[in-house]
Design an enzyme around this catalytic site. Sequence first.
Site: not given
Length: 447
Positions: A131, A256-257, A265
């Site tokens: 990346t 989903s909290p 990343c």
Amino acid sequence: MFVRRIAVVGAGYVGLTTAACMASLGHRVVCADLDEDKIGRLQAGEIDIREPGLAGLVAEGVAAGRLSFVVGATGALDELAADAKPVEVIFLCLPTPMGVGGVADLEAIEAVLEELREKLPSGCVLVNKSTVPVGTAERATELLMRSDIPVVSNPEFLREGCAVRDFLNPDRVVVGSDVSDAAERVAALYARLGAPTVLTDAASAEMVKYAANCFLAMKLSYVNAIAELCERLNADIVDVTEGIGYDRRIGQAFLSPGPGWGGSCLPKDTQALLQVADAVDFEFRLLRATIDTNIRQYQRMVDKVREAVTGKRTGSLRWKRLAVLGLTFKAGTDDLRGSPALAVVAQLRQAGAELIAYDPALPADTRINTPGVVLVDDPYLVAKDVDAIVILTEWADFRSLDWPHLATIVRRPVIIDTRNLLDPDVVRRAGFYWVGVGRTLNRRTLA
């Protein structure tokens, strides 16, 4: 089926998965790394990475003569040349950690380019899977000073814990180059997978990875903010996310909290894109708010613990003994990099709490950067005489613990479930007061 001769530089998470999966597709692959001990272990069949299916693919590739491991990038070129045919494609799967100010550190990539500049055979395609900031492919072309070596961007979209599955069953394959023939050659490596393929220019391919990761980070920060709003308005986040998740424009994933997002990343990629935006005088307020919301989430979890343990949002945790279940950044991995669990743990320690922790992926001698955290290898050891149990990683193993027994050995039967992992009715019947994130059940009082 055509077979390419591939070198993979970097035997880390992405590199080893890429090498093993490319070999499983029938290509001849040599994987290189500077760490001699790591290469020695790989040559002996020892896999350090916790990843389902990876060890089997490595063993299969080695046994078939399609996969081997050597020290150094030059060593990979030499081994392939010894087969009487030179390398055709070389993947760079190197670390690009967060550098000063949040920019991506490209030192490892630049060092390999320097090493290989004069050694790459003419026509070989250089592929970057790391990346990297937009413009890195152009920069690599300048550093190589080789007009006969096309540079391609082929970002990875692997999730830890299911990387092999993601590689072999991708949502899409993105390949970008300013030399169209080179991009097509790299795309052909994945032909057997039958995935949608995006062929584009190098800068756009580099941008795809950042755009994807930062979007996911924004989605997570959004759902954490909605969860807090649910608590204030007496709504239930589980029902809310179910309701919006059926909308195909939104989808069920990343709704989903939790205690915050992290990993190797998302934190560095969000910071890196902010730096890229700043460099072109673009104020990316939405992304900055995403990061700020995430940092605030750590403190919000600490406040939940304070209130559950002391009855006050500002109560003191000094000398309070807390059991922590889960330290890795998510279940299914032993990776602690950028773990939101560790961020919360650090703040709990700063608040004066005494912490004893357990994680099914971590042996008791694992080094934790936060001083004063005692790590044990038995989930029942963490609970003895504690004032609360704090769940920070969503390991399914925690659901099957003997909660009635745990209720008998804690000092106070309190659970702060920052992942909404447990069935509240089950642990309440076991005698616990349960607090989740964004749940109306938080209103119930301790019996």
